[in-house]
Design a protein around this motif. Structure first.
Motif, mmCIF file in Angstrom:
data_model
loop_
_atom_site.group_PDB
_atom_site.id
_atom_site.type_symbol
_atom_site.label_atom_id
_atom_site.label_comp_id
_atom_site.label_asym_id
_atom_site.label_seq_id
_atom_site.Cartn_x
_atom_site.Cartn_y
_atom_site.Cartn_z
ATOM 1 N N CYS A 134 0.021 -12.570 -2.400
ATOM 2 C CA CYS A 134 -0.828 -11.742 -2.869
ATOM 3 C C CYS A 134 -1.108 -10.697 -1.437
ATOM 4 O O CYS A 134 -1.780 -12.085 -0.350
ATOM 5 N N TYR A 135 -1.832 -10.089 -1.521
ATOM 6 C CA TYR A 135 -3.135 -9.919 -0.820
ATOM 7 C C TYR A 135 -3.955 -10.335 -0.929
ATOM 8 O O TYR A 135 -4.565 -10.461 -1.944
ATOM 9 N N ARG A 182 -4.501 2.275 2.660
ATOM 10 C CA ARG A 182 -5.373 1.570 1.898
ATOM 11 C C ARG A 182 -5.949 1.566 2.379
ATOM 12 O O ARG A 182 -7.452 1.659 2.065
ATOM 13 N N ILE A 249 -6.319 -10.295 -4.059
ATOM 14 C CA ILE A 249 -6.368 -9.321 -5.096
ATOM 15 C C ILE A 249 -5.659 -9.217 -6.385
ATOM 16 O O ILE A 249 -4.095 -9.665 -5.682
ATOM 17 N N GLU A 251 -2.844 -7.552 -8.667
ATOM 18 C CA GLU A 251 -2.762 -5.636 -7.901
ATOM 19 C C GLU A 251 -2.062 -5.533 -10.038
ATOM 20 O O GLU A 251 -1.761 -5.152 -10.409
ATOM 21 N N ASP A 252 -1.971 -6.942 -10.341
ATOM 22 C CA ASP A 252 -1.313 -6.212 -12.142
ATOM 23 C C ASP A 252 -1.512 -8.238 -12.828
ATOM 24 O O ASP A 252 -1.722 -8.982 -12.789
#
Length: 337
Positions: A134-135, A182, A249, A251-252
């Motif tokens: 992920c980020y 971003r 992070i 995201e979902d």
């Protein structure tokens, strides 16, 4: 006569033995991956670049005296045919966890642009965090600022502390940030505070290395990038005495469920020793394309030359290795400095 050792001294011997045994062998692994990937440098095919680097790295890892498990790799088993997360490599004595990026910057390497790298980190079992793909929001600072900044602080506060730690003004600072939409507000705030910004297209592991090594003209890395790269960077920063801080992070909701399953807290700031807690650590990076820190693979008739940074944490050694590889039978070359 029986020689008695204190428990701490014996631990240090074991740690050093692990690193002495593998540090140069680990450099050989990234050199091999870089040499293989360089055959496709500038050819415009990023999949071929990645495939060549990954295949070479896997073959060389299997030749080492290790029993290794890939914890940061090319993806899960169903996503990657080689060096997937959980893959076992080697049949030797040292039990290690491995984080790999056979080609950091597949696109830049395929285009012949700067700062393509082959990267690997090894540690004892449990010494490298198994991070989700992920980020991660990141802050990387050099040794003088380690322990003095905080990812939760405003950008401006961290810039002021960084400047004070380096005994310079904020307008003397150069901050590396991935060139992404971003990051528009982050870039604006860094510039408004007086610091300069170096925008990069890819490759935040090499960007972290440039922060950790003095003399590169780069003083911090800020912004979000891949979490697996954050673990690789943490291994390097630990060896260099620099610092990375990161926050995962989600995201979902699906990623939040994955975080729960993996024991990851999206509200926590993870520091260098959280991401790379190992007491034994070997990190190696070899340049594929030219960069400010590492020269890329330079080919000549019958061979090539590589430039590698390899480090051991417990042994407290940092090596820059310039190697000439005579690949063809009968190849000869005039060695130049």
């Amino acid at each position: 006569m029986t020689v008695k050792r204190k428990q701490g001294a014996e631990s240090r011997v074991d740690t050093n033995h692990f690193e002495h045994a593998l540090v140069l062998e680990t450099a050989r692994v990234t050199e091999g991956a870089a040499l293989a990937a360089s055959r496709w440098m500038g050819m415009g095919d990023k999949n071929a670049v990645d495939g060549a680097g990954t295949e070479a790295m896997r073959e060389l890892l299997n030749s080492l005296d290790i029993r290794g498990t890939v914890v940061i790799g090319e993806g899960e088993m169903d996503e990657a045919p080689m060096l997937y997360i959980g893959e076992k490599v080697g049949q030797g004595q040292y039990e290690v966890d491995i984080a790999v990026d056979p080609v950091e910057g597949t696109s830049v390497t395929a285009k012949g642009l700067p700062n393509g790298l082959a990267v690997i980190a090894l540690s004892e079992r449990g010494g490298l965090m198994h991070a989700p793909d992920c980020y991660m929001d990141k802050l990387v600072v050099p040794p003088p600022a380690a322990g003095k900044v905080n990812l939760d602080w405003p950008v401006e506060a961290n810039l002021n502390v960084l400047a004070q730690s380096l005994e310079r003004d904020v307008d003397d600072l150069m901050i590396t940030i991935l060139d992404r939409e971003r990051h528009a507000d982050l870039i604006r705030r860094v510039r408004a505070a007086g610091a300069r910004v170096k925008l990069i297209g890819d490759g935040d592991v090499v960007a972290s290395l440039q922060v950790g090594v003095r003399g590169t003209g780069v003083h911090a890395l800020m912004g979000s990038g891949g979490a697996p790269e954050g673990v690789l960077s943490a291994a390097a920063m630990k060896c260099l005495g620099a610092e990375i801080q990161g926050r995962f992070i989600a995201e979902d909701d699906a990623m939040r469920e994955r975080f729960k399953a993996m024991g990851v807290d999206e509200n926590r700031v993870y520091k260098t020793n959280d991401l790379a807690p190992g007491k034994q650590m070997v990190f190696s990076a070899t340049g594929i394309t030219y960069g400010e820190l590492l020269s890329g693979v330079r080919r000549f008739g019958g061979g090539a030359r590589t430039h590698t940074l390899v480090m051991g944490y417990a042994t407290r050694v940092v090596r820059f290795i310039d190697t000439v590889h005579l690949e063809d039978d009968g190849a000869r070359v005039t060695i130049r400095i």
